[in-house]
Design a protein around this motif. Sequence first.
Motif, PDB file in Angstrom:
ATOM      1  N   LEU A 159       0.843  -1.192   0.000  1.00 50.69           N
ATOM      2  CA  LEU A 159       0.000   0.000   0.000  1.00 50.69           C
ATOM      3  C   LEU A 159       0.877   1.240   0.000  1.00 50.69           C
ATOM      4  CD1 LEU A 159      -2.741  -0.943   2.638  1.00 50.69           C
ATOM      5  CD2 LEU A 159      -2.996  -0.847   0.154  1.00 50.69           C
ATOM      6  N   PRO A 160       0.445   2.306  -0.656  1.00 48.72           N
ATOM      7  CA  PRO A 160       1.250   3.541  -0.680  1.00 48.72           C
ATOM      8  C   PRO A 160       1.258   4.209   0.688  1.00 48.72           C
ATOM      9  CG  PRO A 160      -0.893   3.945  -1.662  1.00 48.72           C
ATOM     10  CD  PRO A 160      -0.818   2.468  -1.405  1.00 48.72           C
ATOM     11  N   LYS A 161       2.337   4.918   0.979  1.00 46.97           N
ATOM     12  CA  LYS A 161       2.390   5.678   2.225  1.00 46.97           C
ATOM     13  C   LYS A 161       1.465   6.879   2.105  1.00 46.97           C
ATOM     14  CE  LYS A 161       7.095   4.559   3.663  1.00 46.97           C
ATOM     15  NZ  LYS A 161       8.429   5.104   4.005  1.00 46.97           N
ATOM     16  N   PRO A 162       0.819   7.280   3.202  1.00 43.47           N
ATOM     17  CA  PRO A 162      -0.035   8.469   3.152  1.00 43.47           C
ATOM     18  C   PRO A 162       0.779   9.676   2.710  1.00 43.47           C
ATOM     19  CG  PRO A 162      -0.346   7.283   5.212  1.00 43.47           C
ATOM     20  CD  PRO A 162       0.838   6.683   4.548  1.00 43.47           C
ATOM     21  N   ARG A 163       0.208  10.490   1.833  1.00 40.84           N
ATOM     22  CA  ARG A 163       0.933  11.663   1.344  1.00 40.84           C
ATOM     23  C   ARG A 163       0.990  12.721   2.436  1.00 40.84           C
ATOM     24  NH1 ARG A 163       1.945  11.471  -3.968  1.00 40.84           N
ATOM     25  NH2 ARG A 163       2.272  13.703  -4.122  1.00 40.84           N
ATOM     26  N   ARG A 164       2.098  13.404   2.500  1.00 46.95           N
ATOM     27  CA  ARG A 164       2.318  14.411   3.531  1.00 46.95           C
ATOM     28  C   ARG A 164       1.489  15.659   3.241  1.00 46.95           C
ATOM     29  NH1 ARG A 164       8.641  15.282   3.736  1.00 46.95           N
ATOM     30  NH2 ARG A 164       7.987  16.810   5.281  1.00 46.95           N
ATOM     31  N   ASN A 165       0.922  16.195   4.296  1.00 50.26           N
ATOM     32  CA  ASN A 165       0.225  17.469   4.190  1.00 50.26           C
ATOM     33  C   ASN A 165       1.229  18.559   4.557  1.00 50.26           C
ATOM     34  OD1 ASN A 165      -1.337  19.788   4.509  1.00 50.26           O
ATOM     35  ND2 ASN A 165      -3.101  18.620   5.288  1.00 50.26           N
ATOM     36  N   LYS A 166       1.889  19.101   3.533  1.00 54.65           N
ATOM     37  CA  LYS A 166       2.983  20.040   3.780  1.00 54.65           C
ATOM     38  C   LYS A 166       2.525  21.300   4.510  1.00 54.65           C
ATOM     39  CE  LYS A 166       5.758  18.434  -0.111  1.00 54.65           C
ATOM     40  NZ  LYS A 166       6.430  18.800  -1.375  1.00 54.65           N
ATOM     41  N   LYS A 167       1.321  21.768   4.203  1.00 57.08           N
ATOM     42  CA  LYS A 167       0.837  22.985   4.859  1.00 57.08           C
ATOM     43  C   LYS A 167       0.674  22.772   6.353  1.00 57.08           C
ATOM     44  CE  LYS A 167      -1.611  24.983   0.912  1.00 57.08           C
ATOM     45  NZ  LYS A 167      -2.938  25.445   0.401  1.00 57.08           N
ATOM     46  N   THR A 168       0.107  21.600   6.722  1.00 59.07           N
ATOM     47  CA  THR A 168      -0.094  21.295   8.145  1.00 59.07           C
ATOM     48  C   THR A 168       1.236  21.136   8.852  1.00 59.07           C
ATOM     49  OG1 THR A 168      -2.136  20.162   7.613  1.00 59.07           O
ATOM     50  CG2 THR A 168      -1.191  19.716   9.768  1.00 59.07           C
ATOM     51  N   GLU A 169       2.182  20.438   8.198  1.00 57.70           N
ATOM     52  CA  GLU A 169       3.468  20.181   8.837  1.00 57.70           C
ATOM     53  C   GLU A 169       4.251  21.465   9.045  1.00 57.70           C
ATOM     54  OE1 GLU A 169       5.723  17.139   7.013  1.00 57.70           O
ATOM     55  OE2 GLU A 169       4.119  15.672   7.072  1.00 57.70           O
ATOM     56  N   LEU A 170       4.228  22.357   8.067  1.00 61.70           N
ATOM     57  CA  LEU A 170       4.979  23.604   8.183  1.00 61.70           C
ATOM     58  C   LEU A 170       4.417  24.494   9.281  1.00 61.70           C
ATOM     59  CD1 LEU A 170       5.603  24.434   4.423  1.00 61.70           C
ATOM     60  CD2 LEU A 170       7.299  23.723   6.110  1.00 61.70           C
ATOM     61  N   ALA A 171       3.123  24.334   9.589  1.00 67.22           N
ATOM     62  CA  ALA A 171       2.494  25.175  10.600  1.00 67.22           C
ATOM     63  C   ALA A 171       2.786  24.692  12.011  1.00 67.22           C
ATOM     64  CB  ALA A 171       0.987  25.210  10.366  1.00 67.22           C
ATOM     65  N   GLN A 172       3.249  23.437  12.158  1.00 66.60           N
ATOM     66  CA  GLN A 172       3.406  22.850  13.476  1.00 66.60           C
ATOM     67  C   GLN A 172       4.876  22.800  13.886  1.00 66.60           C
ATOM     68  OE1 GLN A 172       0.869  21.955  15.417  1.00 66.60           O
ATOM     69  NE2 GLN A 172      -0.700  22.387  13.909  1.00 66.60           N
ATOM     70  N   THR A 173       5.235  23.621  14.851  1.00 61.63           N
ATOM     71  CA  THR A 173       6.590  23.584  15.407  1.00 61.63           C
ATOM     72  C   THR A 173       6.590  22.720  16.657  1.00 61.63           C
ATOM     73  OG1 THR A 173       6.206  25.524  16.793  1.00 61.63           O
ATOM     74  CG2 THR A 173       7.065  25.905  14.561  1.00 61.63           C
ATOM     75  N   PHE A 174       7.781  22.376  17.119  1.00 62.24           N
ATOM     76  CA  PHE A 174       7.908  21.593  18.354  1.00 62.24           C
ATOM     77  C   PHE A 174       7.225  22.333  19.502  1.00 62.24           C
ATOM     78  CE2 PHE A 174      10.046  20.378  22.263  1.00 62.24           C
ATOM     79  CZ  PHE A 174      10.169  19.001  22.155  1.00 62.24           C
TER      80      PHE A 174
END
Length: 382
Positions: free
Chosen positions: A57-72
Amino acid sequence: MATVTITTRPRKKGKSYIIQYLEPESGKKHHHATFRRKSLAMQEADKLRSLLDEGKLPKPRRNKKTELAQTFGSIAIKCIHEWQRRHKEGDLSTATLKGYLSFLKPLLKKWDNVVVGTISKDDLLEYRADVAASRSMALANRQMFILKQIFAKAVECKAIQEDPTSGIKYLSEKVHERKQFMQPEKVEKLLKAAAKGRAKHYLPLAILLAVEHGLSKQELLDLQWSDITLDYGETGIIRFYRTKTKVERVHRIMPRTRKALLAREAHINKMRKLRGIPHKGDYVVGHLDGSRMSEFKSAWKSVCESLGIEDFHFHDNRHTYCSNIIMAGGTLKHAKEMIGHKTLRMADRYSHLEAARENVIQDNLAAHYEDPKAMVSRKRNT
């Protein structure tokens, strides 16, 4: 052959090509990707079809907008809010919450504004190794515990797809277990020194509760007069509850501890009447108004320095309690039950004292060195 479809959707300018596929086992339809060019969509569809035909099965595609908005730091804030909620609900003690925030502080200093998805497993392992080498294994494990919570929250918030802390085991602290303890005569000197300092009205009692009943600092600071019944039987009983292990235990009060409790009670009543201090709480080792004391580090440090004692933590009084249980003839099971450990393995650090307490072979060896001929004669007679 796997089912992969391309759906064309009109846009204001041009078209979009949406790739979908059916999961082979469940038959459930999934969205895979969207392209603006048909040729790219067809290429991706062919790759997807080949992957599905191989049973993958393919890996889920990354949601770049969500990831860029979330810092540690932004994920850490979500964890803090959750910890505070659990504290209000009674699931986390005040001491535990303070501990979590304390362990989080250096982590925020390092990664606060870093995008959480860019922190790798290698980054975390390298950081842990630095903390273990410069500070301690225990601190490295406490901070890893906080990191695991933060990255689990990041997965929950869909800021990352995979948790980099997954599979990272805690370091063994066995080698670094503290085993320092005091013999009864040294405890007596400690009590005398505590009775002379500025904290003389509560520190001797605190020490006795630790060395005669095995209280941790959290148990000690949380102890209230409602947990104590001085007129039960000849000595009275006392109840302890440790939030770390959620273990409750009840002891008969030791004579010296009972005397110190009565002295503490008399002192509090006297000072409240003399100074008109209002009643605000019920804590035994607390302020004169009964409110909870947060720490007594300086008082403890002062007493140790007066006796020239180095590297002896207040928590080592708890080890003193367990160690002297063994030296007085108790077993590891007795120590485990009386200290409030959940498993016998937790009391295993005191196992070496069982051998030191009574060892017939060692006694015979001493006699052999003292008089080898007499030892041989004794063997013949037996």
